[in-house]
Design an enzyme around this catalytic site. Sequence first.
Site, PDB file in Angstrom:
ATOM      1  N   SER A 125      -0.240  40.902  -4.974  1.00  0.00           N
ATOM      2  CA  SER A 125       0.963  41.252  -3.633  1.00  0.00           C
ATOM      3  C   SER A 125      -0.369  42.228  -3.333  1.00  0.00           C
ATOM      4  O   SER A 125      -0.441  42.924  -4.347  1.00  0.00           O
ATOM      5  CB  SER A 125       2.090  41.451  -3.534  1.00  0.00           C
ATOM      6  N   TYR A 150       9.144  47.422  -6.948  1.00  0.00           N
ATOM      7  CA  TYR A 150       9.006  45.821  -7.190  1.00  0.00           C
ATOM      8  C   TYR A 150       7.197  46.017  -7.311  1.00  0.00           C
ATOM      9  O   TYR A 150       7.002  45.097  -7.919  1.00  0.00           O
ATOM     10  CB  TYR A 150       9.400  45.275  -5.894  1.00  0.00           C
ATOM     11  N   LYS A 154       4.920  45.296 -10.050  1.00  0.00           N
ATOM     12  CA  LYS A 154       2.420  44.412  -9.905  1.00  0.00           C
ATOM     13  C   LYS A 154       1.879  44.781 -10.201  1.00  0.00           C
ATOM     14  O   LYS A 154       1.201  44.263 -10.574  1.00  0.00           O
ATOM     15  CB  LYS A 154       2.539  43.429  -8.141  1.00  0.00           C
TER      16      LYS A 154
HETATM   17  P1  NAD Z   1      10.830  32.887  -5.779  1.00  0.00           P
HETATM   18  O1  NAD Z   1      12.020  34.095  -5.489  1.00  0.00           O
HETATM   19  O2  NAD Z   1      11.322  32.006  -4.661  1.00  0.00           O
HETATM   20  O3  NAD Z   1      10.228  32.190  -7.049  1.00  0.00           O
HETATM   21  C1  NAD Z   1      10.499  33.089  -8.181  1.00  0.00           C
HETATM   22  C2  NAD Z   1      10.831  32.328  -9.348  1.00  0.00           C
HETATM   23  O4  NAD Z   1      10.711  32.889 -10.562  1.00  0.00           O
HETATM   24  C3  NAD Z   1      12.697  32.020  -8.754  1.00  0.00           C
HETATM   25  O5  NAD Z   1      12.763  30.490  -8.914  1.00  0.00           O
HETATM   26  C4  NAD Z   1      13.055  32.515 -10.112  1.00  0.00           C
HETATM   27  O6  NAD Z   1      14.459  32.190 -10.170  1.00  0.00           O
HETATM   28  C5  NAD Z   1      12.443  32.890 -11.390  1.00  0.00           C
HETATM   29  N1  NAD Z   1      11.964  33.449 -12.227  1.00  0.00           N
HETATM   30  C6  NAD Z   1      12.838  35.100 -11.611  1.00  0.00           C
HETATM   31  N2  NAD Z   1      12.813  35.484 -13.017  1.00  0.00           N
HETATM   32  C7  NAD Z   1      12.838  35.681 -13.876  1.00  0.00           C
HETATM   33  C8  NAD Z   1      12.474  34.843 -15.312  1.00  0.00           C
HETATM   34  N3  NAD Z   1      12.993  36.298 -16.078  1.00  0.00           N
HETATM   35  N4  NAD Z   1      12.255  34.153 -16.018  1.00  0.00           N
HETATM   36  C9  NAD Z   1      12.312  32.883 -15.597  1.00  0.00           C
HETATM   37  N5  NAD Z   1      12.349  32.414 -13.839  1.00  0.00           N
HETATM   38  C10 NAD Z   1      12.449  34.282 -13.304  1.00  0.00           C
HETATM   39  O7  NAD Z   1      10.052  33.838  -5.331  1.00  0.00           O
HETATM   40  P2  NAD Z   1       8.305  33.617  -3.751  1.00  0.00           P
HETATM   41  O8  NAD Z   1       8.719  33.958  -3.221  1.00  0.00           O
HETATM   42  O9  NAD Z   1       8.277  32.332  -4.740  1.00  0.00           O
HETATM   43  O10 NAD Z   1       7.590  34.645  -5.420  1.00  0.00           O
HETATM   44  C11 NAD Z   1       6.663  33.581  -6.016  1.00  0.00           C
HETATM   45  C12 NAD Z   1       6.094  34.988  -7.176  1.00  0.00           C
HETATM   46  O11 NAD Z   1       4.533  35.315  -5.450  1.00  0.00           O
HETATM   47  C13 NAD Z   1       5.959  36.448  -7.084  1.00  0.00           C
HETATM   48  O12 NAD Z   1       5.225  37.035  -8.581  1.00  0.00           O
HETATM   49  C14 NAD Z   1       6.220  37.265  -5.980  1.00  0.00           C
HETATM   50  O13 NAD Z   1       6.611  38.611  -6.416  1.00  0.00           O
HETATM   51  C15 NAD Z   1       4.934  37.145  -5.322  1.00  0.00           C
HETATM   52  N6  NAD Z   1       4.655  37.447  -4.000  1.00  0.00           N
HETATM   53  C16 NAD Z   1       5.767  36.917  -2.923  1.00  0.00           C
HETATM   54  C17 NAD Z   1       5.163  36.964  -1.540  1.00  0.00           C
HETATM   55  C18 NAD Z   1       6.318  36.593  -0.742  1.00  0.00           C
HETATM   56  O14 NAD Z   1       5.813  37.474   0.258  1.00  0.00           O
HETATM   57  N7  NAD Z   1       7.192  35.765  -1.063  1.00  0.00           N
HETATM   58  C19 NAD Z   1       4.450  38.398  -1.787  1.00  0.00           C
HETATM   59  C20 NAD Z   1       4.028  38.509  -2.559  1.00  0.00           C
HETATM   60  C21 NAD Z   1       3.969  37.791  -3.716  1.00  0.00           C
HETATM   61  C1  WQD Z   2       7.213  41.858   7.942  1.00  0.00           C
HETATM   62  C2  WQD Z   2       7.601  42.566   9.319  1.00  0.00           C
HETATM   63  C3  WQD Z   2       9.417  44.638   8.878  1.00  0.00           C
HETATM   64  C4  WQD Z   2      12.378  42.111   8.934  1.00  0.00           C
HETATM   65  C5  WQD Z   2       7.178  41.623   2.357  1.00  0.00           C
HETATM   66  C6  WQD Z   2       6.453  42.750   0.871  1.00  0.00           C
HETATM   67  C7  WQD Z   2       5.681  42.604   0.414  1.00  0.00           C
HETATM   68  C8  WQD Z   2       5.588  40.667   0.379  1.00  0.00           C
HETATM   69  C9  WQD Z   2       5.740  40.095   1.073  1.00  0.00           C
HETATM   70  C10 WQD Z   2       5.849  40.309  -2.128  1.00  0.00           C
HETATM   71  C11 WQD Z   2       8.088  44.305   9.116  1.00  0.00           C
HETATM   72  C12 WQD Z   2       9.335  43.481  10.033  1.00  0.00           C
HETATM   73  C13 WQD Z   2      11.076  41.991   9.077  1.00  0.00           C
HETATM   74  C14 WQD Z   2      13.397  41.991  10.010  1.00  0.00           C
HETATM   75  C15 WQD Z   2      12.224  43.258  10.818  1.00  0.00           C
HETATM   76  N1  WQD Z   2       6.462  40.837  -1.008  1.00  0.00           N
HETATM   77  N2  WQD Z   2      10.756  43.300  10.418  1.00  0.00           N
HETATM   78  N3  WQD Z   2      12.717  42.432  11.506  1.00  0.00           N
HETATM   79  O1  WQD Z   2       7.812  43.469   4.263  1.00  0.00           O
HETATM   80  O2  WQD Z   2       5.741  42.700   5.714  1.00  0.00           O
HETATM   81  O3  WQD Z   2       6.454  41.962   2.897  1.00  0.00           O
HETATM   82  O4  WQD Z   2       6.976  40.720   1.984  1.00  0.00           O
HETATM   83  O5  WQD Z   2       5.007  40.839  -2.452  1.00  0.00           O
HETATM   84  O6  WQD Z   2       5.888  42.915  -1.027  1.00  0.00           O
HETATM   85  O7  WQD Z   2       7.086  44.037   1.035  1.00  0.00           O
HETATM   86  O8  WQD Z   2       7.048  41.436   5.098  1.00  0.00           O
HETATM   87  O9  WQD Z   2       9.145  39.660   6.397  1.00  0.00           O
HETATM   88  O10 WQD Z   2       9.635  41.305   5.249  1.00  0.00           O
HETATM   89  O11 WQD Z   2       8.070  41.790   6.896  1.00  0.00           O
HETATM   90  O12 WQD Z   2      11.549  43.611  11.990  1.00  0.00           O
HETATM   91  O13 WQD Z   2      15.094  41.683   9.835  1.00  0.00           O
HETATM   92  O14 WQD Z   2       8.896  42.519   9.700  1.00  0.00           O
HETATM   93  O15 WQD Z   2       9.867  45.837   9.409  1.00  0.00           O
HETATM   94  O16 WQD Z   2       7.211  44.661  10.376  1.00  0.00           O
HETATM   95  P1  WQD Z   2       6.693  42.052   4.361  1.00  0.00           P
HETATM   96  P2  WQD Z   2       8.404  40.892   6.204  1.00  0.00           P
END
Ligand code: NAD
Ligand code: WQD
Length: 343
Positions: A125, A150, A154
Amino acid sequence: MKVLVTGGAGYIGSHAVLELLNIGHDVVVIDNLCNSSLESLKRVELLAKKTIAFYQVDICDGDKISDVLAKHPDISATMHFAALKAVGESTQIPLKYYQNNVHGTVTLLEALQKAKIANFVFSSSATVYGEDAPAPYIETLKTGVPSSAYGKSKLMIEQVLSDLVKSDSSFKVVCLRYFNPIGAHESGRIGEDPNGIPNNLMPFVAQVAVGKRDKLFIFGNDYPTNDGTCERDYLHVVDLAHGHVKALEWLDKQSGGICEAFNLGTGNPLSVLEMVNKFSQVTGVNIPYEYAPKREGDLAAFWANADKAKIELNWTANKSLEDMMRDTWYWQLNNPDGYTNKK
Ligand code: NAD
Ligand code: WQD
């Protein structure tokens, strides 16, 4: 190629599984379904017209992972999505996040090492750049200190992976540092299905649009940005899934002992207000909003320098902001309650 996908039932994982199947790879998914539903994978099977080997297994259970690997000795690569990802929650229950994300990844890696499955793509991330990095974030920057448990989980995993490849030169690792993934598959069949009140911007906007919530609360309007609201680099989840395939292809051409990080973003920062206005313009649905206090830990603005992924992986985010908005809306409209028959 046969690919192990952890967390493959989740939001990003399910899109990656579809992408893999569509280009002819086989997929084995392990997921404990703690934040997802098998329904997503059933729909992926229908879209791809292929079957998925699924195992409800926790990544903290090394023996069960080894059992799965023994059943599929032809797995040659892993995409590791499984993690807990709620930033706010991670501050309240940090041990759960370190246990699940860090210990879970170490346990998974031990099983992969025993089974000699060397190619590994990790869901990292942009948060690993920490709170003080100058935007745009570029991979040559030193990682910083993420504000949440979190984010720290990572960063710790990136460090674990870096140490692993130094000690075992058969491993080849890519850490993909995602910026802000949004949107859904254009079919409207798979998408993001948050539990309870969405933490992230676009799922919240979509729930306002469909009438599940009255209005959006915009966290802060006096940030040092053009319109005072925070700026982020939003990318389409299908582009992100494609980036994983590109990373696998790149890994195949490398020799062992590498651990390389790539940003996956568009390089274009957009403010919360710009996102809300664009959503209304594309969908024709007005989004009532109100300004609310800043959210703890939010940074004013950050976005990617995505040149490295373009040059080395031959990947760029191709989909437009219109695509992101249209697909977010189409998914929400067709699935107002997400995957209704959860688990
Ligand atoms: P998500 O929660 O939809 O998917 C994660 C999946 O992992 C889920 O299906 C959950 O059931 C499974 N899981 C969690 N813990 C587990 C465990 N101990 N054993 C087996 N399965 C497990 O999340 P996502 O948005 O699809 O994110 C996927 C990956 O991408 C994550 O590693 C997240 O940290 C990373 N990521 C997400 C974002 C975002 O904004 N969505 C941004 C950056 C990084
Ligand atoms: C985006 C913008 C909020 C909700 C997060 C994690 C990051 C990554 C992606 C995993 C911000 C604003 C949001 C709302 C708002 N995840 N907002 N009202 O915070 O950039 O990133 O998700 O790795 O680690 O921190 O994304 O979608 O939560 O917010 O005003 O109800 O929207 O303040 O500026 P963020 P987000």
